[in-house]
Design a protein around this motif. Structure first.
Motif, PDB file in Angstrom:
ATOM      1  N   SER A  45     -47.788  33.252  -2.502  1.00 33.03           N
ATOM      2  CA  SER A  45     -47.196  32.228  -3.375  1.00 33.03           C
ATOM      3  C   SER A  45     -46.910  30.930  -2.597  1.00 33.03           C
ATOM      4  O   SER A  45     -46.182  30.939  -1.603  1.00 33.03           O
ATOM      5  CB  SER A  45     -45.886  32.745  -3.973  1.00 33.03           C
ATOM      6  OG  SER A  45     -45.153  31.666  -4.531  1.00 33.03           O
ATOM      7  N   PRO A  46     -47.453  29.802  -3.068  1.00 35.73           N
ATOM      8  CA  PRO A  46     -47.189  28.537  -2.372  1.00 35.73           C
ATOM      9  C   PRO A  46     -45.732  28.093  -2.508  1.00 35.73           C
ATOM     10  O   PRO A  46     -45.210  27.418  -1.630  1.00 35.73           O
ATOM     11  CB  PRO A  46     -48.125  27.548  -3.071  1.00 35.73           C
ATOM     12  CG  PRO A  46     -48.358  28.130  -4.430  1.00 35.73           C
ATOM     13  CD  PRO A  46     -48.308  29.616  -4.265  1.00 35.73           C
ATOM     14  N   TYR A  47     -45.092  28.487  -3.621  1.00 38.47           N
ATOM     15  CA  TYR A  47     -43.687  28.107  -3.821  1.00 38.47           C
ATOM     16  C   TYR A  47     -42.796  28.905  -2.847  1.00 38.47           C
ATOM     17  O   TYR A  47     -41.853  28.369  -2.269  1.00 38.47           O
ATOM     18  CB  TYR A  47     -43.236  28.382  -5.252  1.00 38.47           C
ATOM     19  CG  TYR A  47     -44.227  27.992  -6.310  1.00 38.47           C
ATOM     20  CD1 TYR A  47     -44.291  26.679  -6.766  1.00 38.47           C
ATOM     21  CD2 TYR A  47     -45.108  28.922  -6.845  1.00 38.47           C
ATOM     22  CE1 TYR A  47     -45.202  26.325  -7.745  1.00 38.47           C
ATOM     23  CE2 TYR A  47     -46.023  28.582  -7.824  1.00 38.47           C
ATOM     24  CZ  TYR A  47     -46.075  27.274  -8.268  1.00 38.47           C
ATOM     25  OH  TYR A  47     -46.980  26.928  -9.231  1.00 38.47           O
ATOM     26  N   PRO A  72     -45.197  39.597  -8.446  1.00 34.08           N
ATOM     27  CA  PRO A  72     -44.527  39.209  -9.696  1.00 34.08           C
ATOM     28  C   PRO A  72     -45.375  39.484 -10.938  1.00 34.08           C
ATOM     29  O   PRO A  72     -44.847  39.543 -12.044  1.00 34.08           O
ATOM     30  CB  PRO A  72     -44.309  37.694  -9.528  1.00 34.08           C
ATOM     31  CG  PRO A  72     -45.379  37.262  -8.577  1.00 34.08           C
ATOM     32  CD  PRO A  72     -45.594  38.417  -7.649  1.00 34.08           C
ATOM     33  N   TRP A  73     -46.676  39.680 -10.734  1.00 31.93           N
ATOM     34  CA  TRP A  73     -47.576  39.871 -11.890  1.00 31.93           C
ATOM     35  C   TRP A  73     -47.597  41.312 -12.350  1.00 31.93           C
ATOM     36  O   TRP A  73     -48.012  41.591 -13.479  1.00 31.93           O
ATOM     37  CB  TRP A  73     -48.997  39.414 -11.535  1.00 31.93           C
ATOM     38  CG  TRP A  73     -49.042  37.974 -11.110  1.00 31.93           C
ATOM     39  CD1 TRP A  73     -49.145  37.501  -9.838  1.00 31.93           C
ATOM     40  CD2 TRP A  73     -48.949  36.821 -11.954  1.00 31.93           C
ATOM     41  NE1 TRP A  73     -49.121  36.125  -9.836  1.00 31.93           N
ATOM     42  CE2 TRP A  73     -49.016  35.684 -11.115  1.00 31.93           C
ATOM     43  CE3 TRP A  73     -48.817  36.637 -13.324  1.00 31.93           C
ATOM     44  CZ2 TRP A  73     -48.948  34.379 -11.613  1.00 31.93           C
ATOM     45  CZ3 TRP A  73     -48.760  35.340 -13.821  1.00 31.93           C
ATOM     46  CH2 TRP A  73     -48.822  34.235 -12.978  1.00 31.93           C
ATOM     47  N   GLY A 108     -38.948  36.540 -13.911  1.00 32.51           N
ATOM     48  CA  GLY A 108     -39.943  37.403 -13.269  1.00 32.51           C
ATOM     49  C   GLY A 108     -40.838  36.659 -12.296  1.00 32.51           C
ATOM     50  O   GLY A 108     -41.998  37.034 -12.104  1.00 32.51           O
ATOM     51  N   LYS A 109     -40.313  35.606 -11.681  1.00 34.08           N
ATOM     52  CA  LYS A 109     -41.140  34.808 -10.759  1.00 34.08           C
ATOM     53  C   LYS A 109     -40.563  34.845  -9.347  1.00 34.08           C
ATOM     54  O   LYS A 109     -39.350  34.982  -9.166  1.00 34.08           O
ATOM     55  CB  LYS A 109     -41.195  33.348 -11.234  1.00 34.08           C
ATOM     56  CG  LYS A 109     -41.883  33.187 -12.576  1.00 34.08           C
ATOM     57  CD  LYS A 109     -42.079  31.715 -12.890  1.00 34.08           C
ATOM     58  CE  LYS A 109     -42.713  31.586 -14.266  1.00 34.08           C
ATOM     59  NZ  LYS A 109     -43.426  30.351 -14.433  1.00 34.08           N
ATOM     60  N   VAL A 110     -41.469  34.662  -8.395  1.00 35.57           N
ATOM     61  CA  VAL A 110     -41.054  34.406  -7.019  1.00 35.57           C
ATOM     62  C   VAL A 110     -41.280  32.929  -6.734  1.00 35.57           C
ATOM     63  O   VAL A 110     -42.184  32.321  -7.336  1.00 35.57           O
ATOM     64  CB  VAL A 110     -41.854  35.264  -6.015  1.00 35.57           C
ATOM     65  CG1 VAL A 110     -41.484  36.711  -6.125  1.00 35.57           C
ATOM     66  CG2 VAL A 110     -43.363  35.069  -6.135  1.00 35.57           C
ATOM     67  N   PRO A 111     -40.440  32.360  -5.858  1.00 37.66           N
ATOM     68  CA  PRO A 111     -39.378  32.971  -5.077  1.00 37.66           C
ATOM     69  C   PRO A 111     -38.074  33.077  -5.858  1.00 37.66           C
ATOM     70  O   PRO A 111     -37.827  32.305  -6.773  1.00 37.66           O
ATOM     71  CB  PRO A 111     -39.208  31.988  -3.910  1.00 37.66           C
ATOM     72  CG  PRO A 111     -39.536  30.650  -4.521  1.00 37.66           C
ATOM     73  CD  PRO A 111     -40.630  30.924  -5.510  1.00 37.66           C
ATOM     74  N   ASP A 126     -35.449  27.990  -9.225  1.00 35.07           N
ATOM     75  CA  ASP A 126     -36.731  28.262  -8.626  1.00 35.07           C
ATOM     76  C   ASP A 126     -36.792  27.608  -7.242  1.00 35.07           C
ATOM     77  O   ASP A 126     -35.728  27.304  -6.670  1.00 35.07           O
ATOM     78  CB  ASP A 126     -37.859  27.772  -9.542  1.00 35.07           C
ATOM     79  CG  ASP A 126     -37.677  26.312  -9.978  1.00 35.07           C
ATOM     80  OD1 ASP A 126     -36.730  25.656  -9.521  1.00 35.07           O
ATOM     81  OD2 ASP A 126     -38.504  25.817 -10.761  1.00 35.07           O
ATOM     82  N   SER A 127     -38.014  27.367  -6.720  1.00 32.98           N
ATOM     83  CA  SER A 127     -38.120  26.945  -5.326  1.00 32.98           C
ATOM     84  C   SER A 127     -37.396  25.628  -5.002  1.00 32.98           C
ATOM     85  O   SER A 127     -36.780  25.531  -3.928  1.00 32.98           O
ATOM     86  CB  SER A 127     -39.579  26.907  -4.864  1.00 32.98           C
ATOM     87  OG  SER A 127     -40.344  25.982  -5.601  1.00 32.98           O
ATOM     88  N   PRO A 128     -37.417  24.603  -5.879  1.00 34.60           N
ATOM     89  CA  PRO A 128     -36.670  23.385  -5.518  1.00 34.60           C
ATOM     90  C   PRO A 128     -35.165  23.653  -5.374  1.00 34.60           C
ATOM     91  O   PRO A 128     -34.507  23.092  -4.491  1.00 34.60           O
ATOM     92  CB  PRO A 128     -36.949  22.429  -6.693  1.00 34.60           C
ATOM     93  CG  PRO A 128     -38.256  22.895  -7.250  1.00 34.60           C
ATOM     94  CD  PRO A 128     -38.224  24.391  -7.106  1.00 34.60           C
ATOM     95  N   ASP A 132     -45.751  20.820  -6.441  1.00 36.45           N
ATOM     96  CA  ASP A 132     -45.478  21.989  -7.287  1.00 36.45           C
ATOM     97  C   ASP A 132     -46.344  21.950  -8.545  1.00 36.45           C
ATOM     98  O   ASP A 132     -46.831  22.982  -9.021  1.00 36.45           O
ATOM     99  CB  ASP A 132     -44.003  22.048  -7.674  1.00 36.45           C
ATOM    100  CG  ASP A 132     -43.113  22.479  -6.516  1.00 36.45           C
ATOM    101  OD1 ASP A 132     -43.639  22.780  -5.428  1.00 36.45           O
ATOM    102  OD2 ASP A 132     -41.875  22.526  -6.701  1.00 36.45           O
ATOM    103  N   VAL A 141     -52.647  27.712 -10.112  1.00 35.29           N
ATOM    104  CA  VAL A 141     -52.372  29.122 -10.456  1.00 35.29           C
ATOM    105  C   VAL A 141     -52.906  29.418 -11.859  1.00 35.29           C
ATOM    106  O   VAL A 141     -53.594  30.424 -12.092  1.00 35.29           O
ATOM    107  CB  VAL A 141     -50.850  29.426 -10.377  1.00 35.29           C
ATOM    108  CG1 VAL A 141     -50.532  30.782 -10.995  1.00 35.29           C
ATOM    109  CG2 VAL A 141     -50.362  29.381  -8.927  1.00 35.29           C
TER     110      VAL A 141
HETATM  111  N1  LIG Z   1     -41.454  26.569 -10.610  1.00 40.48           N
HETATM  112  C1  LIG Z   1     -41.433  27.831  -9.926  1.00 40.48           C
HETATM  113  C2  LIG Z   1     -42.821  28.469  -9.968  1.00 40.48           C
HETATM  114  C3  LIG Z   1     -42.799  29.889  -9.435  1.00 40.48           C
HETATM  115  C4  LIG Z   1     -44.084  30.644  -9.822  1.00 40.48           C
HETATM  116  O1  LIG Z   1     -44.771  30.284 -10.776  1.00 40.48           O
HETATM  117  N2  LIG Z   1     -44.362  31.699  -9.074  1.00 40.48           N
HETATM  118  C5  LIG Z   1     -45.507  32.538  -9.391  1.00 40.48           C
HETATM  119  C6  LIG Z   1     -46.161  33.111  -8.131  1.00 40.48           C
HETATM  120  S1  LIG Z   1     -47.083  31.913  -7.256  1.00 40.48           S
HETATM  121  C7  LIG Z   1     -45.015  33.736 -10.175  1.00 40.48           C
HETATM  122  O2  LIG Z   1     -44.085  34.396  -9.754  1.00 40.48           O
HETATM  123  N3  LIG Z   1     -45.633  34.018 -11.323  1.00 40.48           N
HETATM  124  C8  LIG Z   1     -45.347  35.167 -12.107  1.00 40.48           C
HETATM  125  C9  LIG Z   1     -45.297  34.860 -13.574  1.00 40.48           C
HETATM  126  O3  LIG Z   1     -45.478  33.690 -13.964  1.00 40.48           O
HETATM  127  O4  LIG Z   1     -45.059  35.794 -14.343  1.00 40.48           O
HETATM  128  C10 LIG Z   1     -40.948  27.635  -8.490  1.00 40.48           C
HETATM  129  O5  LIG Z   1     -41.077  26.496  -7.987  1.00 40.48           O
HETATM  130  O6  LIG Z   1     -40.384  28.555  -7.885  1.00 40.48           O
END
Ligand SMILES: N[C@@H](CCC(=O)N[C@@H](CS)C(=O)NCC(=O)O)C(=O)O
Length: 196
Positions: free
Chosen positions: A9-11, A35-36, A48-51, A63-65, A98, A105
């Motif tokens: 994950s780039p974030y 996370p998928w 349900g997202k990382v980080p 989220d990341s910011p 971002d 993605v």
């Molecule tokens: N805006 C979020 C984006 C985070 C994001 O989209 N992470 C992806 C992995 S690269 C994720 O966890 N996706 C899972 C999903 O969307 O269900 C951030 O900056 O943290």
């Protein structure tokens, strides 16, 4: 602190690079999760997202910011200029990077579908190209402080190398290319390179 992340994950990479640059890495336990496929992550981050970060006091941050801003404050500053034009340059670069990652993605996932929509792939590709061209208009200067805006840009370019090497973002963008060649060798970047 506990950081839920995925190595690709780039974030999440942005957060890990920021933590290392701030001298906070040793205080963060890394928990790798996909996370998928692993929906237990929703118990931490309902999206349900990382980080996602669990702070020492138990507070959950995403989220990341937001996580990067928290870590910067915890360290007493250093990555986000507190005021002035430099602050907005950093935040704009982070938002742009971002946004490119969001588009990359989505494009990657759409491209893997049997019934993929080419018009959507073209839309996201167009946004990526125009954002890269905008970044090339005012690339970070060589030797400038590696702030959060630069960290986000570097993780974005690393992600494009990893997931979308063709066409190479370097073509026609010598400013970004020169700057990235300098920052990609920083220890914080080397220790967070996505696995191949
Ligand atoms: N805006 C979020 C984006 C985070 C994001 O989209 N992470 C992806 C992995 S690269 C994720 O966890 N996706 C899972 C999903 O969307 O269900 C951030 O900056 O943290």
């Amino acid at each position: 602190m506990k950081l839920f992340y995925s190595p690709t994950s780039p974030y999440a990479r942005k957060v890990r690079v920021a933590a290392e640059e701030l001298g906070l890495s040793a205080r963060i336990a890394l928990v790798s999760i996909d996370p998928w496929t692993d929906f237990s992550l929703r118990a931490v981050n309902p999206l349900g997202k990382v980080p996602a970060l669990i702070a020492d006091e138990g507070e959950v941050l995403f989220d990341s910011p937001v996580i990067c801003e928290y870590l910067d404050a915890l360290a007493g500053g250093g990555l986000i200029p507190p005021s002035g034009p430099g602050r907005w340059t950093a935040r704009r670069r982070e938002a742009l990077a971002d946004g490119v990652c969001d588009a990359a993605v989505l494009r990657l996932r759409e491209g893997r579908r049997d019934d993929r929509r080419q018009d959507m792939i073209d839309l996201w590709s167009g946004a990526i190209v125009s954002a890269l061209d905008a970044a090339e208009q005012s690339p970070p200067g060589l030797g400038e402080a590696f702030d959060l805006g630069q960290i986000a840009l570097a993780c974005m370019l690393g992600y494009l190398d990893f997931r979308a090497p063709d066409p190479n973002w370097r073509h026609g963008r010598p400013g970004l290319q020169r700057w990235y060649a300098e920052v990609e060798t920083r220890p914080s970047m080397l220790m967070t390179v996505p696995p191949t």
